[in-house]
Each structure stands twice: as structure tokens, then as C-alpha cells.
Design a protein around this motif. Structure first.
Motif, PDB file in Angstrom:
ATOM      1  N   UNK A  29     -12.477 -11.992   7.552  1.00  0.00           N
ATOM      2  CA  UNK A  29     -11.578 -11.575   6.455  1.00  0.00           C
ATOM      3  C   UNK A  29     -10.623 -10.492   6.939  1.00  0.00           C
ATOM      4  N   UNK A  30      -9.359 -10.570   6.517  1.00  0.00           N
ATOM      5  CA  UNK A  30      -8.426  -9.535   6.976  1.00  0.00           C
ATOM      6  C   UNK A  30      -8.636  -8.250   6.183  1.00  0.00           C
ATOM      7  N   UNK A  31      -8.322  -7.117   6.817  1.00  0.00           N
ATOM      8  CA  UNK A  31      -8.585  -5.825   6.175  1.00  0.00           C
ATOM      9  C   UNK A  31      -7.685  -5.598   4.963  1.00  0.00           C
ATOM     10  N   UNK A  32      -8.142  -4.788   3.997  1.00  0.00           N
ATOM     11  CA  UNK A  32      -7.300  -4.463   2.848  1.00  0.00           C
ATOM     12  C   UNK A  32      -6.058  -3.690   3.259  1.00  0.00           C
ATOM     13  N   UNK A  33      -4.999  -3.842   2.500  1.00  0.00           N
ATOM     14  CA  UNK A  33      -3.716  -3.198   2.821  1.00  0.00           C
ATOM     15  C   UNK A  33      -3.281  -2.317   1.654  1.00  0.00           C
ATOM     16  N   UNK A  34      -3.063  -1.045   1.963  1.00  0.00           N
ATOM     17  CA  UNK A  34      -2.605  -0.053   0.978  1.00  0.00           C
ATOM     18  C   UNK A  34      -1.190   0.367   1.341  1.00  0.00           C
ATOM     19  N   UNK A  35      -0.455   0.875   0.352  1.00  0.00           N
ATOM     20  CA  UNK A  35       0.891   1.364   0.680  1.00  0.00           C
ATOM     21  C   UNK A  35       1.275   2.555  -0.177  1.00  0.00           C
ATOM     22  N   UNK A  36       2.098   3.417   0.393  1.00  0.00           N
ATOM     23  CA  UNK A  36       2.751   4.482  -0.360  1.00  0.00           C
ATOM     24  C   UNK A  36       4.233   4.155  -0.326  1.00  0.00           C
ATOM     25  N   UNK A  37       4.877   4.154  -1.515  1.00  0.00           N
ATOM     26  CA  UNK A  37       6.232   3.587  -1.613  1.00  0.00           C
ATOM     27  C   UNK A  37       7.198   4.526  -2.333  1.00  0.00           C
ATOM     28  N   UNK A  38       7.553   5.629  -1.700  1.00  0.00           N
ATOM     29  CA  UNK A  38       8.442   6.580  -2.378  1.00  0.00           C
ATOM     30  C   UNK A  38       9.904   6.132  -2.381  1.00  0.00           C
ATOM     31  N   UNK A  39      10.654   6.694  -3.314  1.00  0.00           N
ATOM     32  CA  UNK A  39      12.104   6.472  -3.373  1.00  0.00           C
ATOM     33  C   UNK A  39      12.803   7.694  -2.769  1.00  0.00           C
ATOM     34  N   UNK A  40      13.730   7.480  -1.847  1.00  0.00           N
ATOM     35  CA  UNK A  40      14.372   8.621  -1.175  1.00  0.00           C
ATOM     36  C   UNK A  40      15.539   9.185  -1.980  1.00  0.00           C
ATOM     37  N   UNK A  41      15.197   9.701  -3.170  1.00  0.00           N
ATOM     38  CA  UNK A  41      16.256  10.264  -4.026  1.00  0.00           C
ATOM     39  C   UNK A  41      16.000  11.745  -4.304  1.00  0.00           C
ATOM     40  N   UNK A  42      15.212  12.368  -3.450  1.00  0.00           N
ATOM     41  CA  UNK A  42      14.913  13.788  -3.581  1.00  0.00           C
ATOM     42  C   UNK A  42      13.813  14.126  -2.596  1.00  0.00           C
TER      43      UNK A  42
ATOM     44  N   UNK B 132      -8.221   6.036   0.804  1.00  0.00           N
ATOM     45  CA  UNK B 132      -8.827   4.778   0.344  1.00  0.00           C
ATOM     46  C   UNK B 132      -8.732   3.708   1.430  1.00  0.00           C
ATOM     47  N   UNK B 133      -7.609   3.698   2.144  1.00  0.00           N
ATOM     48  CA  UNK B 133      -7.460   2.724   3.241  1.00  0.00           C
ATOM     49  C   UNK B 133      -8.509   2.992   4.318  1.00  0.00           C
ATOM     50  N   UNK B 134      -8.670   4.260   4.683  1.00  0.00           N
ATOM     51  CA  UNK B 134      -9.650   4.594   5.742  1.00  0.00           C
ATOM     52  C   UNK B 134     -11.064   4.229   5.293  1.00  0.00           C
ATOM     53  N   UNK B 135     -11.398   4.595   4.041  1.00  0.00           N
ATOM     54  CA  UNK B 135     -12.751   4.316   3.540  1.00  0.00           C
ATOM     55  C   UNK B 135     -13.040   2.815   3.518  1.00  0.00           C
ATOM     56  N   UNK B 136     -11.989   2.021   3.310  1.00  0.00           N
ATOM     57  CA  UNK B 136     -12.179   0.562   3.199  1.00  0.00           C
ATOM     58  C   UNK B 136     -11.966  -0.142   4.546  1.00  0.00           C
ATOM     59  N   UNK B 137     -11.727   0.635   5.609  1.00  0.00           N
ATOM     60  CA  UNK B 137     -11.422   0.028   6.909  1.00  0.00           C
ATOM     61  C   UNK B 137     -10.114  -0.741   6.847  1.00  0.00           C
TER      62      UNK B 137
ATOM     63  N   UNK C 284       0.034  15.315   8.199  1.00  0.00           N
ATOM     64  CA  UNK C 284      -0.979  14.726   9.079  1.00  0.00           C
ATOM     65  C   UNK C 284      -1.197  13.243   8.848  1.00  0.00           C
ATOM     66  N   UNK C 285      -0.289  12.599   8.126  1.00  0.00           N
ATOM     67  CA  UNK C 285      -0.444  11.171   7.854  1.00  0.00           C
ATOM     68  C   UNK C 285       0.137  10.334   8.992  1.00  0.00           C
ATOM     69  N   UNK C 286      -0.464   9.174   9.187  1.00  0.00           N
ATOM     70  CA  UNK C 286       0.072   8.199  10.144  1.00  0.00           C
ATOM     71  C   UNK C 286       0.182   6.868   9.434  1.00  0.00           C
ATOM     72  N   UNK C 287       1.245   6.157   9.724  1.00  0.00           N
ATOM     73  CA  UNK C 287       1.464   4.872   9.054  1.00  0.00           C
ATOM     74  C   UNK C 287       1.961   3.868  10.080  1.00  0.00           C
ATOM     75  N   UNK C 288       1.873   2.582   9.689  1.00  0.00           N
ATOM     76  CA  UNK C 288       2.302   1.527  10.619  1.00  0.00           C
ATOM     77  C   UNK C 288       3.814   1.470  10.717  1.00  0.00           C
TER      78      UNK C 288
END
Ligand code: GLU
Length: 261
Positions: free
Chosen positions: A1-14, A30-35, A66-70
Motif C-alpha cells: 500500500x502506498x503511504x498516506x499523503x498530507x499537504x499544507x497549502x497556503x496562499x501567498x497573499x501575506x 501527522x504525516x510522520x506518525x503515519x509514515x 524546521x520543516x522539510x517538504x518534497x
């Protein structure tokens, strides 16, 4: 099964504030806890309010926390063609109609009920227009958006939003169609976002049903409040992460305060 995918999706208006930091850190946790995977997406379809400088500032602030994202990061303004393609599919299904009303005209003939954004529900004037007339107005270059014809949908979103606009005039897209298109394109399995977004979720589920897209799991988290009990927001001038940094606050202190040591 493929791993769960989470996202943070801000708008660059400020600049981002602590409410954004909370949402980003929660998604990451939540992404880390769920692998699972953690994605960042830049929601800049509103080109009148979004700037590349704010996009850069988002990268800076999140990295400082300290966040890292793909990578690569999906930037919505590079994907208008994908949103257009989904609009065309909806049009072919007969669930859309073009709306030529100005804000004033729409307000004048609105229903009494309000949507969650505080706008009165659209009265439906353009729904009654013949296809021939709509086509000739479009051919003549009349400015128009596209609304979902809720009468054809039989869905709980109808009572909340009425015939919601899913492509804005001059923009050709909307938050709703972009978010649904991208969550599917990126294989997002878990949408974790603030309670202020909860009213939009029925529209997103309806669009997913119509377009045959998978429905992610939704979780709406608490909103951070200021001393007066108002939710933090860019528009009310909530203190930004950058300002806290300039004052000498450390990322560790912010993470501790928000519950992500
Ligand atoms: N781009 C939206 C915002 O500024 C969030 C969208 C979402 O998480 O679905 O706040």
C-alpha cells in the motif's frame, strides 16, 4: 500500500502567522506518525493578491521552523490548464452554467440566506438563460464566471452555498476547483486544515463525486485565537512568524508553544 499523503497549502497573499505554523506543523506531525509524505502547495490562483515575494517568504518561514517538504512544490498558477480541463468536463456533464451578473446584479437578486463567507446566496438569474443566448454572449466577449447548477446535483452543499461559483470571472478558476484538482493530482489522502475551511468541504466532496475523483479523509483543526478571542488572520494584522523571528523568538520556542516540541 502506498503511504498516506498530507499537504499544507497556503496562499501567498501575506506573511504566515502562528495559525499557519500550527497547521503546517500538525500536517508534518501527522504525516510522520503515519509514515506518510508531507507536501507543500502554493495556492496562488488569485493573481491580484498573490506575489512571488510572499511565496519565497513562505519557503523561508517554514524552513526556519524546521520543516522539510518534497520538491518540486506545486504552484497553482502553473496549472490553470488542469483546472480548465475539469471545468470542461463539468460543462459537458451539464452541471454548470455561465453567470454574467456583476456583483451588484447578483446582490440585487440574491436570496435571503447567507453562505459561510457572509454573501447572500445567488438568486439564479443566469440559470434560466437559454444556451443559445449564453453562447452568443460568450462569443461577444461578455465577462462571465461559471456556477454549479445545484438543481442538477441533489447534494447537501446546495443548502450551504447555493449555485456556488467555481470559476471566477477573469480568473477562469476558483479555490474550489483548484484544490480538488490538485488534491487528486497529488494523490493527497488526508486534508488537514483549519475549522474555517470546514464549510468548503461539502463543495469539495461534491466536485470529487462529479469528477470521479477519490475523496481524501478530512480533519479540521482548531483555530488559534488572539488575546481578544479572534482567529488569527493576515487581514487583521496578526503578528507574523517573520516578526517573531526579528524579535529574537526561536523556532524551538514556537514549536513548544504550539505543542510540537
Ligand atoms: N489556500 C487556503 C488558505 O489560504 C487553504 C486551502 C486548503 O487547505 O484547502 O488558507
Amino acid at each position: 500500500m502506498s503511504p498516506p499523503v498530507f499537504r499544507f497549502a497556503p496562499s501567498p497573499n501575506g506573511r504566515l502567522h502562528l495559525g499557519h505554523a500550527y497547521s503546517a506543523l500538525l500536517n508534518d506531525r501527522m504525516a510522520k506518525d503515519a509514515g506518510g509524505r508531507f507536501l507543500l502547495r502554493i495556492e496562488d490562483t488569485d493573481q491580484t493578491r498573490s506575489t512571488p515575494q510572499f511565496t519565497e517568504a513562505i519557503f523561508t518561514d517554514l524552513a526556519w521552523l524546521g520543516l522539510e517538504w518534497e520538491r518540486p512544490v506545486r504552484i497553482q498558477s502553473e496549472h490553470f490548464a488542469a483546472y480548465q480541463a475539469n471545468l470542461e468536463r463539468l460543462w459537458a456533464m451539464g452541471v454548470l452554467y455561465p453567470c454574467f451578473c456583476s456583483r451588484k446584479q447578483a446582490a440585487a437578486a440574491a436570496q435571503d440566506a447567507m453562505d459561510p463567507d457572509g454573501q447572500r446566496l445567488y438568486g439564479g438569474a443566469c440559470r434560466a438563460m437559454s444556451k443559445a443566448e449564453a453562447a452568443s454572449r460568450i462569443a461577444a466577449g461578455a465577462i462571465h464566471g461559471w456556477r454549479l447548477d445545484m438543481k442538477t446535483c441533489d447534494d447537501p452543499a446546495a443548502a450551504i452555498w447555493g449555485d456556488v461559483m467555481i470559476a471566477k470571472p477573469r480568473v477562469g478558476s476558483s479555490y474550489h476547483i483548484a484544490v480538488v484538482t490538485d488534491d487528486a493530482a497529488q494523490g493527497v489522502t488526508h486534508v488537514v486544515r483549519g475549522l474555517d475551511m470546514e464549510p468548503a468541504t461539502p463543495v469539495h466532496k461534491l466536485l470529487q463525486r462529479l469528477l470521479g475523483l477519490p475523496t481524501p479523509q478530512y480533519h479540521h483543526h482548531r483555530l488559534l485565537l488572539d488575546e481578544e478571542g479572534r482567529k488569527l488572520s493576515k487581514s487583521s494584522g496578526s503578528i507574523s512568524i517573520a516578526a517573531l523571528r526579528d524579535e529574537g523568538v526561536t523556532p524551538d520556542a514556537i514549536r513548544r508553544e504550539l505543542g510540537f516540541p
